[in-house]
Design a protein around this motif. Sequence first.
Motif, PDB file in Angstrom:
ATOM      1  N   ASN A 145      -9.668  17.673   5.026  1.00 13.30           N
ATOM      2  CA  ASN A 145      -8.411  18.155   5.354  1.00 13.30           C
ATOM      3  C   ASN A 145      -7.581  17.194   5.465  1.00 13.30           C
ATOM      4  OD1 ASN A 145      -6.413  19.666   6.698  1.00 13.30           O
ATOM      5  ND2 ASN A 145      -7.237  19.963   8.664  1.00 13.30           N
ATOM      6  N   LYS A 146      -6.350  17.217   4.841  1.00 17.62           N
ATOM      7  CA  LYS A 146      -5.284  16.074   5.036  1.00 17.62           C
ATOM      8  C   LYS A 146      -4.043  16.602   5.089  1.00 17.62           C
ATOM      9  CE  LYS A 146      -4.106  11.769   2.374  1.00 17.62           C
ATOM     10  NZ  LYS A 146      -4.698  10.890   1.430  1.00 17.62           N
ATOM     11  N   TYR A 147      -3.260  16.235   5.857  1.00 16.83           N
ATOM     12  CA  TYR A 147      -1.964  16.486   5.988  1.00 16.83           C
ATOM     13  C   TYR A 147      -0.985  15.420   6.553  1.00 16.83           C
ATOM     14  CZ  TYR A 147      -3.357  17.491  11.130  1.00 16.83           C
ATOM     15  OH  TYR A 147      -3.464  17.387  12.549  1.00 16.83           O
ATOM     16  N   ARG A 148       0.435  15.587   6.260  1.00 23.09           N
ATOM     17  CA  ARG A 148       1.337  14.777   6.474  1.00 23.09           C
ATOM     18  C   ARG A 148       2.541  15.483   7.114  1.00 23.09           C
ATOM     19  NH1 ARG A 148       1.699   9.985   8.247  1.00 23.09           N
ATOM     20  NH2 ARG A 148      -0.014   9.345   6.890  1.00 23.09           N
ATOM     21  N   VAL A 149       3.040  15.257   8.377  1.00 24.82           N
ATOM     22  CA  VAL A 149       4.136  15.884   8.795  1.00 24.82           C
ATOM     23  C   VAL A 149       5.435  15.088   9.128  1.00 24.82           C
ATOM     24  CG1 VAL A 149       4.690  17.233  10.804  1.00 24.82           C
ATOM     25  CG2 VAL A 149       2.379  17.343  10.030  1.00 24.82           C
ATOM     26  N   LEU A 150       6.674  15.442   8.691  1.00 27.17           N
ATOM     27  CA  LEU A 150       7.595  14.640   8.970  1.00 27.17           C
ATOM     28  C   LEU A 150       8.600  15.844   9.790  1.00 27.17           C
ATOM     29  CD1 LEU A 150       8.438  13.414   5.342  1.00 27.17           C
ATOM     30  CD2 LEU A 150       7.349  12.068   7.296  1.00 27.17           C
ATOM     31  N   GLY A 151       9.581  14.888  10.490  1.00 32.68           N
ATOM     32  CA  GLY A 151      10.326  15.833  11.468  1.00 32.68           C
ATOM     33  C   GLY A 151      11.484  15.090  12.282  1.00 32.68           C
ATOM     34  N   TYR A 152      12.439  15.799  12.633  1.00 35.48           N
ATOM     35  CA  TYR A 152      13.606  15.349  13.318  1.00 35.48           C
ATOM     36  C   TYR A 152      13.992  16.235  14.419  1.00 35.48           C
ATOM     37  CZ  TYR A 152      18.575  14.717  14.452  1.00 35.48           C
ATOM     38  OH  TYR A 152      19.741  14.503  15.024  1.00 35.48           O
ATOM     39  N   ILE A 153      14.352  15.799  15.649  1.00 37.78           N
ATOM     40  CA  ILE A 153      14.753  16.159  16.882  1.00 37.78           C
ATOM     41  C   ILE A 153      16.136  15.752  17.072  1.00 37.78           C
ATOM     42  CG2 ILE A 153      14.311  16.905  19.052  1.00 37.78           C
ATOM     43  CD1 ILE A 153      11.318  16.667  18.481  1.00 37.78           C
ATOM     44  N   GLY A 154      17.207  16.415  17.212  1.00 31.32           N
ATOM     45  CA  GLY A 154      18.373  15.986  17.855  1.00 31.32           C
ATOM     46  C   GLY A 154      18.954  16.693  19.134  1.00 31.32           C
ATOM     47  N   GLN A 155      19.336  16.119  19.933  1.00 25.62           N
ATOM     48  CA  GLN A 155      19.945  16.841  21.148  1.00 25.62           C
ATOM     49  C   GLN A 155      21.200  16.191  21.517  1.00 25.62           C
ATOM     50  OE1 GLN A 155      17.195  17.717  24.206  1.00 25.62           O
ATOM     51  NE2 GLN A 155      18.502  17.284  25.678  1.00 25.62           N
ATOM     52  N   LEU A 156      22.139  17.068  22.014  1.00 23.43           N
ATOM     53  CA  LEU A 156      23.410  16.599  22.493  1.00 23.43           C
ATOM     54  C   LEU A 156      23.474  17.064  23.950  1.00 23.43           C
ATOM     55  CD1 LEU A 156      26.213  15.504  22.297  1.00 23.43           C
ATOM     56  CD2 LEU A 156      27.218  17.794  21.453  1.00 23.43           C
ATOM     57  N   ASN A 157      23.879  16.249  24.786  1.00 25.60           N
ATOM     58  CA  ASN A 157      23.993  16.532  26.301  1.00 25.60           C
ATOM     59  C   ASN A 157      25.559  16.318  26.738  1.00 25.60           C
ATOM     60  OD1 ASN A 157      20.955  16.772  26.512  1.00 25.60           O
ATOM     61  ND2 ASN A 157      21.165  14.561  26.130  1.00 25.60           N
ATOM     62  N   TYR A 158      25.724  17.217  27.760  1.00 31.03           N
ATOM     63  CA  TYR A 158      27.038  17.219  28.423  1.00 31.03           C
ATOM     64  C   TYR A 158      26.936  17.504  29.825  1.00 31.03           C
ATOM     65  CZ  TYR A 158      31.746  18.014  30.097  1.00 31.03           C
ATOM     66  OH  TYR A 158      33.121  17.906  30.726  1.00 31.03           O
ATOM     67  N   SER A 186      30.704  18.731  36.267  1.00 35.52           N
ATOM     68  CA  SER A 186      30.682  18.705  37.744  1.00 35.52           C
ATOM     69  C   SER A 186      29.873  19.463  38.401  1.00 35.52           C
ATOM     70  CB  SER A 186      32.205  18.763  38.284  1.00 35.52           C
ATOM     71  OG  SER A 186      32.672  20.219  38.066  1.00 35.52           O
ATOM     72  N   PHE A 187      29.532  20.636  37.738  1.00 31.24           N
ATOM     73  CA  PHE A 187      28.405  21.688  38.423  1.00 31.24           C
ATOM     74  C   PHE A 187      27.481  21.954  37.507  1.00 31.24           C
ATOM     75  CE2 PHE A 187      31.966  23.939  36.496  1.00 31.24           C
ATOM     76  CZ  PHE A 187      31.481  25.085  35.742  1.00 31.24           C
ATOM     77  N   GLY A 188      27.160  21.320  36.476  1.00 32.87           N
ATOM     78  CA  GLY A 188      25.886  21.278  35.606  1.00 32.87           C
ATOM     79  C   GLY A 188      25.609  20.487  34.565  1.00 32.87           C
ATOM     80  N   LYS A 189      25.005  20.856  33.759  1.00 34.46           N
ATOM     81  CA  LYS A 189      24.557  20.203  32.306  1.00 34.46           C
ATOM     82  C   LYS A 189      24.465  21.307  31.236  1.00 34.46           C
ATOM     83  CE  LYS A 189      21.501  16.747  34.513  1.00 34.46           C
ATOM     84  NZ  LYS A 189      20.110  16.243  34.671  1.00 34.46           N
ATOM     85  N   LEU A 190      24.981  20.669  30.053  1.00 31.51           N
ATOM     86  CA  LEU A 190      24.713  21.461  28.823  1.00 31.51           C
ATOM     87  C   LEU A 190      23.988  20.955  27.745  1.00 31.51           C
ATOM     88  CD1 LEU A 190      25.800  24.161  27.319  1.00 31.51           C
ATOM     89  CD2 LEU A 190      27.641  22.693  26.335  1.00 31.51           C
ATOM     90  N   ARG A 191      22.771  21.198  27.235  1.00 32.30           N
ATOM     91  CA  ARG A 191      22.053  20.894  26.241  1.00 32.30           C
ATOM     92  C   ARG A 191      22.044  21.903  24.954  1.00 32.30           C
ATOM     93  NH1 ARG A 191      18.623  21.111  30.798  1.00 32.30           N
ATOM     94  NH2 ARG A 191      18.501  19.344  32.051  1.00 32.30           N
ATOM     95  N   LEU A 192      22.410  21.110  23.784  1.00 31.79           N
ATOM     96  CA  LEU A 192      22.375  21.939  22.567  1.00 31.79           C
ATOM     97  C   LEU A 192      21.492  20.989  21.693  1.00 31.79           C
ATOM     98  CD1 LEU A 192      26.273  22.737  21.898  1.00 31.79           C
ATOM     99  CD2 LEU A 192      24.375  24.215  22.809  1.00 31.79           C
ATOM    100  N   GLY A 193      20.689  21.640  20.786  1.00 29.92           N
ATOM    101  CA  GLY A 193      19.760  20.868  19.977  1.00 29.92           C
ATOM    102  C   GLY A 193      19.213  21.485  18.840  1.00 29.92           C
ATOM    103  N   GLY A 194      18.399  20.747  17.908  1.00 30.16           N
ATOM    104  CA  GLY A 194      17.619  21.444  16.885  1.00 30.16           C
ATOM    105  C   GLY A 194      16.564  20.662  16.586  1.00 30.16           C
TER     106      GLY A 194
END
Length: 817
Positions: free
Chosen positions: A423-436, A439-447
């Motif tokens: 059993n042989k595998y190779r995995v490639l990936g990307y994770i991106g996240q934008l934070n803001y 004054s009263f919180g946080k916003l996170r968007l990503g993929g």
Amino acid sequence: MKTSMRIALLVASSLPTLAGATAAHAQNVNVAPEDDQSKSTSANDAGQANDKQSLTSSDIIVTGSRTAESAPLTASLTTTQPQSAISRDYIDNTTPAADFNELIALTPGVSITGTGNGYGFGETKAVIRGFQDGEYNVTYDSIPFGDTNNPTHHSTAFFPSNTIETVVVDRGPGNASQLGQASYGGNINMYSRGVKDQMGGQVEASAGLWNSFIGRAEFQSGAIKSLGGTRIVLTGQIMQSDGALTYSPVAGKNLYGKAVVPIGASNTLTIMSTWNRNHYYQSDVTKGATCGSATKGITGFANAAVGADGQALTQLTGENCAASSNVGVYGKDYGLTNDPRTIDYWRYNRTDKTTDFSYLRLQSELGSGFSMDNRVYMYGYTNNTLSGNTGTVVSGFSGAGTAASPYVAVTKPGDILGYDKMNKYRVLGYIGQLNYDFSFGKLRLGGWYEHAVTDRHLVDLDMTTGALAFNEKFNNGNGTAAQNALPSTSLAAIQYVQHSDWSQYQLFGEAEIRPIEGLAITPGVKYVHFTRGVDALVNQKSRGQINTSATWTKTLPFLTANWEAMPNWSFYAQYAQGMYVPDLSSFYSTSGKLSTALDALKPQTTTNYQVGTVWHGEKVSVDVDGYIINVSNKIGTCTTVGCDTTLLVNIGQVRYKGVEGQLSLMPLHGLTLFGNASYNYAHSVTTGAQIAKAPFGTAALGFVYRNQGFRLSFDQKYTGSQYATEFSGNPNLRLYRIKPYSIGHFAMSQDIGDNFRLGVTVQNVFDSRAVTAISSSASGAPTATVNGTSYQNGYGQGDQFNFLPPRSFLVDARVKF
């Protein structure tokens, strides 16, 4: 918040006082003086694993007392779901060879199997609240990883404990930003070894029972001024042991490196890579030691009238075994033999694994409250396995392969059948996240995007000679449709040769809103898109040729809340949906209905309702939670009359519910007492019975004492009764119930001066040899007919048992520099 509040990353949350902190701990702890109104946290130290930009931000542990900080397990005051965070102190002082499952064994609702060869000397599996491996995510620095046929894990393959700074067990799907292929039953989030500001390191050697040896080295560069403050950590490990089981040696080695590189004032680049190679001798076919024989069934059980789920039961203990059984001949330490005339000859049963895991992470502060986190990663796995197998070797065929002159198998009855598996595998990936941050919180968007490619094969062998064996089904030339779907005789040595791949992406968004001080409400949503394809000359199980793919999608909503009613007391609630993508076995059919079945097959989903509270008092720390989790679209084989049993379908629902709690107490300076318990109900809605391998409850008790370089600890983990197999439908008898058992762990160490430490660990202090798992066999078992249906009504002669390993010890010496 009050000045008594301490905020610390879990990598150092185990310390009762800073005076006792080693350099390894102190670099990640920033505790404000009692008269300082500020708060400080290493979450602001970019490049460490669970910093403020961590995808699983709830795993930044906030504690409110020394008691919470000193316990081996704790929960954050800011958590939004039931949680157990394992301290670096506990990891540093448990058995050096322990894998990541064994590191979390003390946590509520968790049970472990696979420890029979000794702790760290065999692959283990963890069950969380009844959810099996593959039904929860495992991540490393917020990056999910797992096998590519299904998202299961090999506990000794990637990350030995020298690569782990801390582990957080989240008993829930998390927020929308929690990524993984099985955001379903929970998350085991591991975090990599942290870098330090000061140069130093240590060399460590451990030796003990079964000729066991573990050698480790660690080097910390400290901040390198000529490289802009770059910090580097390097570690390495070698391990070998004869193992607790007969003829079951293991060996492995690991290299790990991580660099945190400041780029200007606003960017941090983290480079991490680890490589692991190990081998062990273990049958890929047999799953334990037999207790019965060809003439004698299982007699070692205790009767009880009714089980916890209302079903009559018998509890197997693995005692009074037949003299000719594995247990009768070799005892409970049976693993393999030294007899080349048997399939369990140790030289026929070897597995070699090589793995690697690497990532690049760039964190950027963009100003005006904006920041970005980008990760590119890659990991690979190669498993080469030789195993003996049951059956008679087929060395070839005679005949013309027609109805008039069919093929006739030529056998070699004296030779041993086996196979070569890869059993042989190779995995490639990307994770991106934008934070803001506003004054009263946080916003996170990503993929998240990920692509995986896998090649697998299994080829039959004559283990006696090393030649091919032709034991698989083939086209015998009689012209029927079933035979024409099979490969020719030239491929009768191949059970499968298969290429597969997947491409998946997940998009998420969440907003942490703070309408009033102390209250955080986090709605979120995640979209999952998963495509899996198979291209096989000979497909697994079906043995037909196949080239097809399927796509599954799902939108998952989340809503969590955390309310800090007081600076050291919080309440939380979670509503979340999770899912499990159908695995590769969904394609194991040559049926003309496969395409239709794949279109109809829905991902398994969960709907989670959880509430809890965390309180960190001056002398007592406690957290309690309750949960209800409904599983829909459970995937399995159709049992309806007339169904095509080669196809997987959605078969029903499972309901999980329970209560859990953790407690820590510091009655005097240096001494921490701790305990936890859980009641876990996991019933099939269809049958009303507790599902297999799901203990009804767990508990743990222990203490840690520290004083001027001396450390002493003991803990005992209890695993409640469970069933080894699913309910068969027999209304008169529920078979294969495993009795409750417990196991203790002892550790003691003493620092000698500033640079030397001696220690000893003892596993299974009271030498319990309890049954932990059973692989059932209906061979020779009695049957009973109830309402016209025949059921297995007793235990099989070939049932195989796994036992706790015997008491063992390791002595440990460390030199620091």
